[in-house]
Design a protein around this motif. Structure first.
Motif, PDB file in Angstrom:
ATOM      1  N   PRO A 117       0.856  -1.080   0.102  1.00 22.70           N
ATOM      2  CA  PRO A 117       0.072   0.046   0.058  1.00 22.70           C
ATOM      3  C   PRO A 117       0.876   1.519   0.037  1.00 22.70           C
ATOM      4  O   PRO A 117       1.929   1.258   0.316  1.00 22.70           O
ATOM      5  CB  PRO A 117      -0.776   0.121   1.197  1.00 22.70           C
ATOM      6  CG  PRO A 117      -0.045  -1.097   2.257  1.00 22.70           C
ATOM      7  CD  PRO A 117       0.660  -2.158   0.965  1.00 22.70           C
ATOM      8  N   ALA A 118       0.312   2.386  -0.735  1.00 25.24           N
ATOM      9  CA  ALA A 118       1.028   3.619  -0.677  1.00 25.24           C
ATOM     10  C   ALA A 118      -0.053   4.966  -0.195  1.00 25.24           C
ATOM     11  O   ALA A 118      -1.139   4.778  -0.491  1.00 25.24           O
ATOM     12  CB  ALA A 118       1.510   4.077  -2.163  1.00 25.24           C
ATOM     13  N   ILE A 119       0.649   5.672   0.547  1.00 25.05           N
ATOM     14  CA  ILE A 119      -0.366   6.663   1.384  1.00 25.05           C
ATOM     15  C   ILE A 119       0.227   7.941   0.569  1.00 25.05           C
ATOM     16  O   ILE A 119       1.650   8.421   0.696  1.00 25.05           O
ATOM     17  CB  ILE A 119      -0.307   6.656   2.668  1.00 25.05           C
ATOM     18  CG1 ILE A 119      -0.625   5.192   3.441  1.00 25.05           C
ATOM     19  CG2 ILE A 119      -0.951   7.601   3.497  1.00 25.05           C
ATOM     20  CD1 ILE A 119      -1.730   4.493   3.045  1.00 25.05           C
ATOM     21  N   LEU A 120      -0.720   8.686   0.233  1.00 26.19           N
ATOM     22  CA  LEU A 120      -0.329  10.109  -0.353  1.00 26.19           C
ATOM     23  C   LEU A 120      -0.773  11.229   0.435  1.00 26.19           C
ATOM     24  O   LEU A 120      -1.913  11.097   1.206  1.00 26.19           O
ATOM     25  CB  LEU A 120      -0.814  10.350  -1.777  1.00 26.19           C
ATOM     26  CG  LEU A 120      -0.413   9.283  -2.804  1.00 26.19           C
ATOM     27  CD1 LEU A 120      -0.869   9.608  -4.093  1.00 26.19           C
ATOM     28  CD2 LEU A 120       1.065   8.833  -2.796  1.00 26.19           C
ATOM     29  N   GLY A 121      -0.093  12.168   0.936  1.00 25.88           N
ATOM     30  CA  GLY A 121      -0.736  13.451   1.522  1.00 25.88           C
ATOM     31  C   GLY A 121      -1.656  13.997   0.742  1.00 25.88           C
ATOM     32  O   GLY A 121      -1.711  13.919  -0.604  1.00 25.88           O
ATOM     33  N   LYS A 122      -2.277  15.009   1.115  1.00 28.52           N
ATOM     34  CA  LYS A 122      -3.221  15.776   0.567  1.00 28.52           C
ATOM     35  C   LYS A 122      -2.917  16.535  -0.774  1.00 28.52           C
ATOM     36  O   LYS A 122      -3.452  16.450  -1.617  1.00 28.52           O
ATOM     37  CB  LYS A 122      -3.850  16.704   1.462  1.00 28.52           C
ATOM     38  CG  LYS A 122      -5.173  17.736   0.966  1.00 28.52           C
ATOM     39  CD  LYS A 122      -6.313  17.134   0.617  1.00 28.52           C
ATOM     40  CE  LYS A 122      -7.339  17.980   0.190  1.00 28.52           C
ATOM     41  NZ  LYS A 122      -6.950  18.755  -0.720  1.00 28.52           N
ATOM     42  N   THR A 123      -1.773  17.122  -0.739  1.00 27.32           N
ATOM     43  CA  THR A 123      -1.344  17.872  -1.927  1.00 27.32           C
ATOM     44  C   THR A 123      -0.555  17.093  -2.796  1.00 27.32           C
ATOM     45  O   THR A 123       0.090  17.692  -3.701  1.00 27.32           O
ATOM     46  CB  THR A 123      -0.388  19.091  -1.076  1.00 27.32           C
ATOM     47  OG1 THR A 123       0.901  18.570  -0.801  1.00 27.32           O
ATOM     48  CG2 THR A 123      -1.113  19.873  -0.318  1.00 27.32           C
ATOM     49  N   VAL A 124      -0.356  15.864  -2.654  1.00 29.37           N
ATOM     50  CA  VAL A 124       0.383  14.887  -3.827  1.00 29.37           C
ATOM     51  C   VAL A 124      -0.416  14.665  -4.983  1.00 29.37           C
ATOM     52  O   VAL A 124      -1.491  14.299  -4.940  1.00 29.37           O
ATOM     53  CB  VAL A 124       0.933  13.658  -3.227  1.00 29.37           C
ATOM     54  CG1 VAL A 124       1.602  12.771  -4.003  1.00 29.37           C
ATOM     55  CG2 VAL A 124       1.721  13.768  -2.041  1.00 29.37           C
ATOM     56  N   PRO A 125       0.177  15.065  -6.204  1.00 24.89           N
ATOM     57  CA  PRO A 125      -0.763  15.032  -7.350  1.00 24.89           C
ATOM     58  C   PRO A 125      -0.709  13.593  -7.790  1.00 24.89           C
ATOM     59  O   PRO A 125       0.327  12.930  -7.896  1.00 24.89           O
ATOM     60  CB  PRO A 125      -0.170  16.030  -8.262  1.00 24.89           C
ATOM     61  CG  PRO A 125       1.247  16.105  -7.938  1.00 24.89           C
ATOM     62  CD  PRO A 125       1.450  15.944  -6.408  1.00 24.89           C
ATOM     63  N   THR A 126      -2.030  13.028  -7.729  1.00 21.98           N
ATOM     64  CA  THR A 126      -2.179  11.680  -8.365  1.00 21.98           C
ATOM     65  C   THR A 126      -1.817  11.084  -9.547  1.00 21.98           C
ATOM     66  O   THR A 126      -1.612  10.042  -9.742  1.00 21.98           O
ATOM     67  CB  THR A 126      -3.462  11.068  -7.924  1.00 21.98           C
ATOM     68  OG1 THR A 126      -4.372  11.720  -8.571  1.00 21.98           O
ATOM     69  CG2 THR A 126      -3.602  11.277  -6.379  1.00 21.98           C
ATOM     70  N   GLU A 127      -2.009  12.160 -10.501  1.00 18.44           N
ATOM     71  CA  GLU A 127      -2.122  11.696 -11.950  1.00 18.44           C
ATOM     72  C   GLU A 127      -0.639  11.178 -12.443  1.00 18.44           C
ATOM     73  O   GLU A 127      -0.508  10.244 -13.345  1.00 18.44           O
ATOM     74  CB  GLU A 127      -2.434  12.929 -12.706  1.00 18.44           C
ATOM     75  CG  GLU A 127      -1.357  14.127 -12.880  1.00 18.44           C
ATOM     76  CD  GLU A 127      -1.957  15.214 -11.879  1.00 18.44           C
ATOM     77  OE1 GLU A 127      -1.364  16.483 -12.105  1.00 18.44           O
ATOM     78  OE2 GLU A 127      -2.473  14.882 -10.855  1.00 18.44           O
ATOM     79  N   TRP A 128       0.539  11.692 -11.679  1.00 19.26           N
ATOM     80  CA  TRP A 128       1.970  11.097 -12.384  1.00 19.26           C
ATOM     81  C   TRP A 128       2.355   9.607 -11.356  1.00 19.26           C
ATOM     82  O   TRP A 128       2.988   9.117 -11.656  1.00 19.26           O
ATOM     83  CB  TRP A 128       2.893  11.953 -11.818  1.00 19.26           C
ATOM     84  CG  TRP A 128       2.738  13.096 -13.021  1.00 19.26           C
ATOM     85  CD1 TRP A 128       2.111  13.404 -13.925  1.00 19.26           C
ATOM     86  CD2 TRP A 128       2.620  14.529 -12.243  1.00 19.26           C
ATOM     87  NE1 TRP A 128       1.984  14.874 -14.613  1.00 19.26           N
ATOM     88  CE2 TRP A 128       2.218  15.581 -13.487  1.00 19.26           C
ATOM     89  CE3 TRP A 128       3.047  15.478 -11.280  1.00 19.26           C
ATOM     90  CZ2 TRP A 128       2.050  16.974 -13.497  1.00 19.26           C
ATOM     91  CZ3 TRP A 128       2.864  16.535 -11.103  1.00 19.26           C
ATOM     92  CH2 TRP A 128       2.407  17.431 -12.230  1.00 19.26           C
TER      93      TRP A 128
END
Length: 361
Positions: free
Chosen positions: A165-176
Motif C-alpha cells: 500500500p502507498a499513502i499520499l498526503g493531501k497535496t500530492v498529485p495523483t496523476e503522475w
C-alpha cells in the motif's frame, strides 16, 4: 547500498519497515508514526535527517538517540566493508547503513525510515516496507530530482513497491503516481484533510499509514491518537525569550515557506513578523524572498560555519535593503532581532536546518 547491505547479511531485512518520502512533512510524519508504534509497545527504530545538534539524533530507538559509542564501534567495520567492496559511498549512504546495522543489533521490532532525497535512487530504497508514504510534492533539489513537479513526483514515487500500500498526503498529485501504482499493484490511498495548520495534515497522513497496516500490526486507537501529537524539534516550535514570542521552523523551500507564512497568519493574525533567516546554497532564494517581504516587518539575514549555508553577499541582493539587516552570527542575529522587536512582534527563525543549533542557544 545493495552491495554494502549484502556484505553485512542484509540488515535492512531484519525488521519490518515503514518508508516515508516527500518534499516537506516527512520528518514530522515519521516521528508521529514511530511514536504511535512505540506507544503500542513495539521496540521502534526511527531514522531521519538532517540533525539539529548531533548526528546521533538521526538514529533513534524508542525515541532515544543511539549512543556515540555504539556508532564508533560499528564505524570501523563499515570502513572495512567499503574497502573490501571497493566502493565510494557518500555520507548519507554510510549513515543509512549504520542505522540498519544498529537497528538489527538493538533488536528493533519495526523501523520508520525517512528518505534523504527523492526516492528512486535514495540510499534508503533498499527496504521492502509494510507501507510506503509520500507526504507532499514541491520544487526542491531540482538539480538532482528534475526541474518539474512531474519529474520530482516520479522520483519520489520510486519508493513504491509491488503489492504494498502507498499513502499520499493531501497535496500530492495523483496523476503522475497512479500509473506506477497500477503497474506495481499498489493500493493507493490519499488523505483528504485540508487545514491551515500543516501539522493537522501530517497527522492525517500518519494516521492513514498506520490504519493501512492494522491487519499486520496490533495498533490500539489510544496509541495512535497519542502518537499523532508527537513533533520533531523546530517544526513551528514556539519559545519565549526576553518576553518575546519566537517561532522556530525548518521551512527551507518555497512550499515550506508558503505553509509557514499561512500558519503564522492563522495563529498571529494581527502581529508584525520579524524574520531571522539563513539559507542553504541552491535554494529558490528569489521566490522565497518575494514571499517573505510583504509579510515581514524586518528581515535579519544570517549565515554560519556550516559549508552548505549561503554567504550573506549571495543572499542580500534578493531582499529589500530598507528592511533587511545582515548578521554574521546566527546567535547574534537572533539576539539582535529580539532586542529590536516591539513587544507585539513575533520573531520567526527559519530557512535551514543548519542554523537551528546556534539559533536555539
Amino acid at each position: 547500498m545493495e552491495k554494502l547491505c549484502s556484505y553485512f547479511g542484509h540488515p535492512e531485512t531484519a525488521f519490518p519497515t515503514i518508508h516515508v518520502a516527500g518534499t516537506n512533512g516527512k520528518g514530522s510524519v515519521c516521528t508521529k508514526i514511530a511514536a504511535a508504534l512505540q506507544n503500542q509497545g513495539y521496540r521502534t527504530g526511527l531514522y531521519t535527517s538532517p540533525h539539529i545538534s548531533s548526528f546521533c539524533e538521526r538514529i533513534r530507538i524508542d525515541s532515544i538517540p543511539v549512543a556515540e559509542e555504539e556508532i564508533c564501534k560499528l564505524y570501523p567495520k563499515v570502513l572495512q566493508a567499503i574497502e573490501t567492496c571497493e566502493l565510494t559511498p557518500v555520507f548519507f549512504e554510510i549513515a543509512t547503513l549504520l542505522a540498519f546495522l544498529l537497528f538489527r543489533e538493538q533488536n528493533v521490532e519495526i523501523a520508520v525510515i525517512e528518505t534523504g532525497l527523492g526516492g528512486l535512487y535514495d540510499a534508503t530504497n533498499v527496504v521492502r516496507p509494510l507501507v510506503s508514504v509520500i507526504t507532499s510534492i514541491g520544487l526542491d533539489h531540482q538539480e538532482i530530482l528534475g526541474s518539474s513537479l512531474q519529474e520530482i513526483c516520479q522520483a519520489k514515487a520510486g519508493i513504491l513497491k509491488p503489492d504494498t500500500p502507498a499513502i499520499l498526503g493531501k497535496t500530492v498529485p495523483t496523476e503522475w503516481i497512479l500509473p506506477l501504482a497500477q503497474e506495481k499493484r499498489c493500493p493507493l490511498l490519499q488523505t483528504t484533510l485540508s487545514h491551515p495548520n500543516y501539522d493537522e495534515e501530517n497527522r492525517a497522513t500518519a494516521r492513514l499509514a498506520l490504519q493501512s497496516i492494522s491487519d499486520q500490526l496490533l495498533l490500539e486507537p489510544a496509541a495512535i491518537t497519542a502518537g499523532l501529537q508527537a513533533m520533531p524539534p523546530c517544526r513551528f516550535e514556539r519559545r519565549r525569550f526576553a518576553e518575546k514570542d519566537l517561532i522556530f521552523d525548518v521551512a527551507h523551500n518555497l512550499q515550506g515557506f508558503e505553509r509557514l507564512i499561512a500558519l503564522l497568519h492563522y495563529h498571529f493574525p494581527s502581529a508584525a513578523l520579524r524574520f531571522v533567516c539563513g539559507f542553504s546554497k541552491g535554494k529558490e532564494i528569489d521566490a522565497i524572498a518575494k514571499l517573505i517581504e510583504p509579510a515581514a516587518s524586518a528581515i535579519h539575514l544570517v549565515t554560519g560555519p556550516h559549508p552548505r549555508l549561503a554567504p550573506l553577499d549571495e543572499l542580500a541582493p534578493y531582499f529589500p535593503p530598507q528592511k533587511t539587516l545582515l548578521e554574521n552570527s546566527i546567535a547574534k542575529g537572533v539576539q539582535n532581532a529580539c532586542e529590536a522587536a516591539a513587544a507585539s512582534e513575533v520573531i520567526v527563525v527559519a530557512g535551514s536546518f543548519f542554523i537551528m543549533e546556534e539559533a536555539l542557544i
